[in-house]
Design a protein around this motif. Structure first.
Motif, PDB file in Angstrom:
ATOM      1  N   ASP A  45       0.834  -1.205   0.000  1.00 36.44           N
ATOM      2  CA  ASP A  45       0.000   0.000   0.000  1.00 36.44           C
ATOM      3  C   ASP A  45       0.865   1.251   0.000  1.00 36.44           C
ATOM      4  O   ASP A  45       0.547   2.259  -0.653  1.00 36.44           O
ATOM      5  N   GLY A  46       1.999   1.185   0.730  1.00 34.30           N
ATOM      6  CA  GLY A  46       2.887   2.337   0.777  1.00 34.30           C
ATOM      7  C   GLY A  46       3.522   2.628  -0.569  1.00 34.30           C
ATOM      8  O   GLY A  46       3.694   3.787  -0.947  1.00 34.30           O
ATOM      9  N   ASP A  47       3.875   1.555  -1.327  1.00 32.62           N
ATOM     10  CA  ASP A  47       4.464   1.744  -2.657  1.00 32.62           C
ATOM     11  C   ASP A  47       3.526   2.549  -3.552  1.00 32.62           C
ATOM     12  O   ASP A  47       3.946   3.503  -4.216  1.00 32.62           O
ATOM     13  N   ILE A  48       2.272   2.148  -3.592  1.00 28.92           N
ATOM     14  CA  ILE A  48       1.294   2.820  -4.451  1.00 28.92           C
ATOM     15  C   ILE A  48       1.056   4.258  -3.976  1.00 28.92           C
ATOM     16  O   ILE A  48       1.046   5.211  -4.767  1.00 28.92           O
ATOM     17  N   THR A  49       0.881   4.422  -2.666  1.00 33.71           N
ATOM     18  CA  THR A  49       0.584   5.747  -2.115  1.00 33.71           C
ATOM     19  C   THR A  49       1.717   6.736  -2.382  1.00 33.71           C
ATOM     20  O   THR A  49       1.500   7.839  -2.893  1.00 33.71           O
ATOM     21  N   PHE A  50       2.945   6.317  -2.043  1.00 32.09           N
ATOM     22  CA  PHE A  50       4.081   7.222  -2.208  1.00 32.09           C
ATOM     23  C   PHE A  50       4.381   7.496  -3.676  1.00 32.09           C
ATOM     24  O   PHE A  50       4.898   8.565  -4.012  1.00 32.09           O
ATOM     25  N   HIS A  51       4.057   6.557  -4.548  1.00 33.43           N
ATOM     26  CA  HIS A  51       4.278   6.797  -5.970  1.00 33.43           C
ATOM     27  C   HIS A  51       3.495   8.019  -6.435  1.00 33.43           C
ATOM     28  O   HIS A  51       4.054   8.931  -7.053  1.00 33.43           O
ATOM     29  N   PHE A  52       2.212   8.044  -6.122  1.00 31.38           N
ATOM     30  CA  PHE A  52       1.377   9.156  -6.584  1.00 31.38           C
ATOM     31  C   PHE A  52       1.719  10.452  -5.856  1.00 31.38           C
ATOM     32  O   PHE A  52       1.674  11.544  -6.454  1.00 31.38           O
TER      33      PHE A  52
ATOM     34  N   ASP B 159      -7.365  10.251   7.944  1.00 34.47           N
ATOM     35  CA  ASP B 159      -7.275   9.546   9.220  1.00 34.47           C
ATOM     36  C   ASP B 159      -6.587   8.204   8.941  1.00 34.47           C
ATOM     37  O   ASP B 159      -7.233   7.185   8.700  1.00 34.47           O
ATOM     38  N   THR B 160      -5.265   8.218   8.953  1.00 31.72           N
ATOM     39  CA  THR B 160      -4.503   7.030   8.575  1.00 31.72           C
ATOM     40  C   THR B 160      -3.322   6.840   9.496  1.00 31.72           C
ATOM     41  O   THR B 160      -2.798   7.801  10.076  1.00 31.72           O
ATOM     42  N   GLU B 161      -2.908   5.575   9.658  1.00 33.37           N
ATOM     43  CA  GLU B 161      -1.734   5.259  10.464  1.00 33.37           C
ATOM     44  C   GLU B 161      -0.465   5.230   9.617  1.00 33.37           C
ATOM     45  O   GLU B 161       0.624   4.973  10.123  1.00 33.37           O
ATOM     46  N   LEU B 162      -0.605   5.472   8.324  1.00 33.77           N
ATOM     47  CA  LEU B 162       0.539   5.459   7.435  1.00 33.77           C
ATOM     48  C   LEU B 162       1.474   6.610   7.765  1.00 33.77           C
ATOM     49  O   LEU B 162       1.040   7.754   7.903  1.00 33.77           O
ATOM     50  N   THR B 163       2.738   6.286   7.944  1.00 41.99           N
ATOM     51  CA  THR B 163       3.738   7.310   8.243  1.00 41.99           C
ATOM     52  C   THR B 163       4.832   7.248   7.187  1.00 41.99           C
ATOM     53  O   THR B 163       4.961   6.273   6.451  1.00 41.99           O
ATOM     54  N   VAL B 164       5.617   8.312   7.127  1.00 40.10           N
ATOM     55  CA  VAL B 164       6.682   8.374   6.144  1.00 40.10           C
ATOM     56  C   VAL B 164       7.969   8.806   6.838  1.00 40.10           C
ATOM     57  O   VAL B 164       7.945   9.673   7.714  1.00 40.10           O
ATOM     58  N   ASP B 165       9.072   8.172   6.481  1.00 42.54           N
ATOM     59  CA  ASP B 165      10.364   8.588   7.027  1.00 42.54           C
ATOM     60  C   ASP B 165      11.327   8.854   5.878  1.00 42.54           C
ATOM     61  O   ASP B 165      11.113   8.419   4.741  1.00 42.54           O
ATOM     62  N   GLU B 166      12.372   9.558   6.176  1.00 40.25           N
ATOM     63  CA  GLU B 166      13.310   9.991   5.141  1.00 40.25           C
ATOM     64  C   GLU B 166      13.986   8.810   4.452  1.00 40.25           C
ATOM     65  O   GLU B 166      14.249   8.852   3.250  1.00 40.25           O
TER      66      GLU B 166
ATOM     67  N   ILE C 171       4.783  15.510   1.900  1.00 40.43           N
ATOM     68  CA  ILE C 171       3.884  14.351   1.982  1.00 40.43           C
ATOM     69  C   ILE C 171       3.116  14.380   3.298  1.00 40.43           C
ATOM     70  O   ILE C 171       1.905  14.126   3.343  1.00 40.43           O
ATOM     71  N   THR C 172       3.821  14.693   4.366  1.00 35.18           N
ATOM     72  CA  THR C 172       3.174  14.725   5.689  1.00 35.18           C
ATOM     73  C   THR C 172       2.161  15.872   5.789  1.00 35.18           C
ATOM     74  O   THR C 172       1.020  15.683   6.229  1.00 35.18           O
ATOM     75  N   ASP C 173       2.555  17.066   5.362  1.00 30.75           N
ATOM     76  CA  ASP C 173       1.713  18.241   5.542  1.00 30.75           C
ATOM     77  C   ASP C 173       0.594  18.338   4.506  1.00 30.75           C
ATOM     78  O   ASP C 173      -0.535  18.715   4.831  1.00 30.75           O
ATOM     79  N   LYS C 174       0.887  17.985   3.265  1.00 32.82           N
ATOM     80  CA  LYS C 174      -0.073  18.209   2.183  1.00 32.82           C
ATOM     81  C   LYS C 174      -1.031  17.041   1.984  1.00 32.82           C
ATOM     82  O   LYS C 174      -2.185  17.244   1.580  1.00 32.82           O
ATOM     83  N   TYR C 175      -0.577  15.814   2.295  1.00 29.73           N
ATOM     84  CA  TYR C 175      -1.401  14.645   1.995  1.00 29.73           C
ATOM     85  C   TYR C 175      -1.848  13.893   3.251  1.00 29.73           C
ATOM     86  O   TYR C 175      -3.041  13.790   3.532  1.00 29.73           O
ATOM     87  N   LEU C 176      -0.883  13.366   4.026  1.00 30.23           N
ATOM     88  CA  LEU C 176      -1.239  12.503   5.146  1.00 30.23           C
ATOM     89  C   LEU C 176      -2.059  13.224   6.210  1.00 30.23           C
ATOM     90  O   LEU C 176      -2.903  12.600   6.880  1.00 30.23           O
ATOM     91  N   SER C 177      -1.837  14.518   6.381  1.00 31.83           N
ATOM     92  CA  SER C 177      -2.580  15.273   7.400  1.00 31.83           C
ATOM     93  C   SER C 177      -4.063  15.384   7.066  1.00 31.83           C
ATOM     94  O   SER C 177      -4.884  15.691   7.932  1.00 31.83           O
ATOM     95  N   SER C 178      -4.408  15.120   5.814  1.00 32.95           N
ATOM     96  CA  SER C 178      -5.806  15.249   5.390  1.00 32.95           C
ATOM     97  C   SER C 178      -6.598  13.960   5.579  1.00 32.95           C
ATOM     98  O   SER C 178      -7.802  13.944   5.350  1.00 32.95           O
TER      99      SER C 178
END
Length: 416
Positions: A90-97, A127-134, A118-125
């Motif tokens: 799921d992360g592969d598809i999400t981060f691709h777009f 209600d998901t547990e998906l996180t992103v790291d450098e 990614i954190t401010d513009k997408y994930l903050s919108s």
């Protein structure tokens, strides 16, 4: 585990398709690598790709399924479907777009800027547990750069990326060329993926001899070609049924790819570092390929190959590279000039000498004269004399003629 059409490792699918559907014609009871559920999952996965190209036969051992195609009727190589079923998280598809959207319209951003966006513009919108790291983003950007989707450059002390979109290429203009490439080139799966982007696939090509099985070796062949282009040595893992399925490892320098025009089978000609001699490996027996160090003296292998191929007819080097002499006297009837033209075209390392208006002599010094027999048989009826320094080759030729005479009858007067 529920069945899924998508796969993580193509090598496992490649091995399964060859063992059960191409070479082995094995049944469910002969699958001993894992559980029978694994067999059923693999079978259903392959049937989802090749359902229209499969047949089966029933014998005492049970039901055996195999691939059955009419090369004149299929629009494209059906085995390419296996390369288009790679699984993603799921992360592969999400981060691709997310990444492709952030870098749209010529935007150029650093790794840190992409992570924050990614954190401010997408994930903050959401209600998901998906996180992103450098680290995750860095790996994804590096992967996309290697695929040519992104281009990176230094901006001060940080690395920034941009998209490499190029809309100047009109794919429709290249449609016919891509369609031909996809079916004729050893790595034609690339062309097949490009055709998927077009609304219509051309049906103007048909192939009398269509060797589709090489598709399963595309990934291995591509890695070999990349190593050859970079002048690197290779670590090969060989897995052949002939040696009882035991894996063997070889460190070699790749020199040339040979492809049989009779069977479509592919071979790697390489120099073996341990055995200190040239060797051929069937590419369908190569389990995996790992590129090694750059060969600093790679230029010397070019000169070595030029000398080696002077006596090479096919892919056999005979016994200890001993040279065998073959000589054939061929009769050419009136209006059969095409026979001489064919000899000139197909002589490889041999030589053609014209004796008179109706006679010519073909001669060759090769490592293994037995390799020439299938080609020599195509001149039966025109051969006046056949000589070879290896008497076994002559004996085999006449034994084959006798066997043919026993089947079809008639006099054995094809050769004087």
């Amino acid at each position: 585990m529920a069945y899924s059409e998508l796969i993580k490792s193509f090598e496992r699918t490649r091995d399964y398709m060859r063992q059960f559907y191409v070479y082995g014609f094995k049944g469910r009871s002969e699958y001993d690598q894992k559980s029978t559920r694994s067999y059923d999952n693999e079978r259903r996965r392959i049937e989802s790709w090749l359902g229209d190209y499969m047949a089966f036969r029933q014998d005492a051992a049970g039901k055996n399924v195999f691939i059955s195609v009419d090369s004149r009727a299929i629009p494209g190589n059906p085995l390419y479907h296996a390369f288009k079923a790679k699984s993603f998280t799921d992360g592969d598809i999400t981060f691709h777009f997310y990444i492709m959207d952030l870098l749209a319209d010529g935007n150029e951003m650093s790794i840190r800027e992409i992570v924050d966006a990614i954190t401010d513009k997408y994930l903050s919108s959401f209600d998901t547990e998906l996180t992103v790291d450098e680290s995750t983003v860095r790996k994804k950007l590096k992967e996309y750069e290697s695929l040519g989707l992104l281009a990176g450059r230094k901006r001060g002390r940080e690395l920034v990326y941009r998209r490499t979109d190029d809309k100047r290429i009109d794919m429709a203009f290249w449609r016919d060329a891509i369609a031909f490439f996809s079916e004729e080139d050893p790595v034609g799966v690339i062309g097949s993926c490009l055709l998927d982007k077009l609304p219509e696939i051309p049906g103007c090509f048909g192939f009398k001899h269509h060797y589709i099985l090489h598709a399963l070796d595309s990934e291995v062949l591509c890695n070999i070609l990349l190593a050859m282009d970079a002048g690197r040595c290779l670590d090969l893992t060989i897995h052949s049924p002939r040696n009882g399925g035991v894996e063997k490892h070889h460190t070699v320098f790749p020199v040339k790819i040979y492809i049989s025009t009779q069977s479509g089978r592919q071979y790697l000609l390489c120099y073996h570092y341990i055995f200190h001699k040239p060797m051929f490996f069937r590419i369908d027996s190569i389990h995996s390929v790992a590129a090694g160090a750059v060969e600093k003296n790679n230029a010397q292998y070019g000169g070595w190959y030029d000398k080696f191929q002077e006596n090479l007819w096919g892919v056999s080097t005979g016994i200890e590279y001993h040279i065998e002499h073959m000589e054939i006297t061929i009769h050419i009837a009136d209006h059969e000039e095409y026979i001489l033209e064919r000899l000139e075209r197909e002589k490889r390392c041999g030589q053609v000498e014209i004796v008179d208006a109706h006679t010519c002599v073909f001669s060759a010094d090769v490592y293994d004269a037995a390799e020439m027999l299938p080609w020599i048989r195509t001149f039966i009826g025109r051969i006046e004399k056949l000589e070879c320094s290896n008497s076994h080759v002559i004996e085999t030729f006449y034994a084959d003629l006798e066997a043919m005479r026993a089947v079809y009858g008639g006099d054995n007067d094809a050769v004087q």
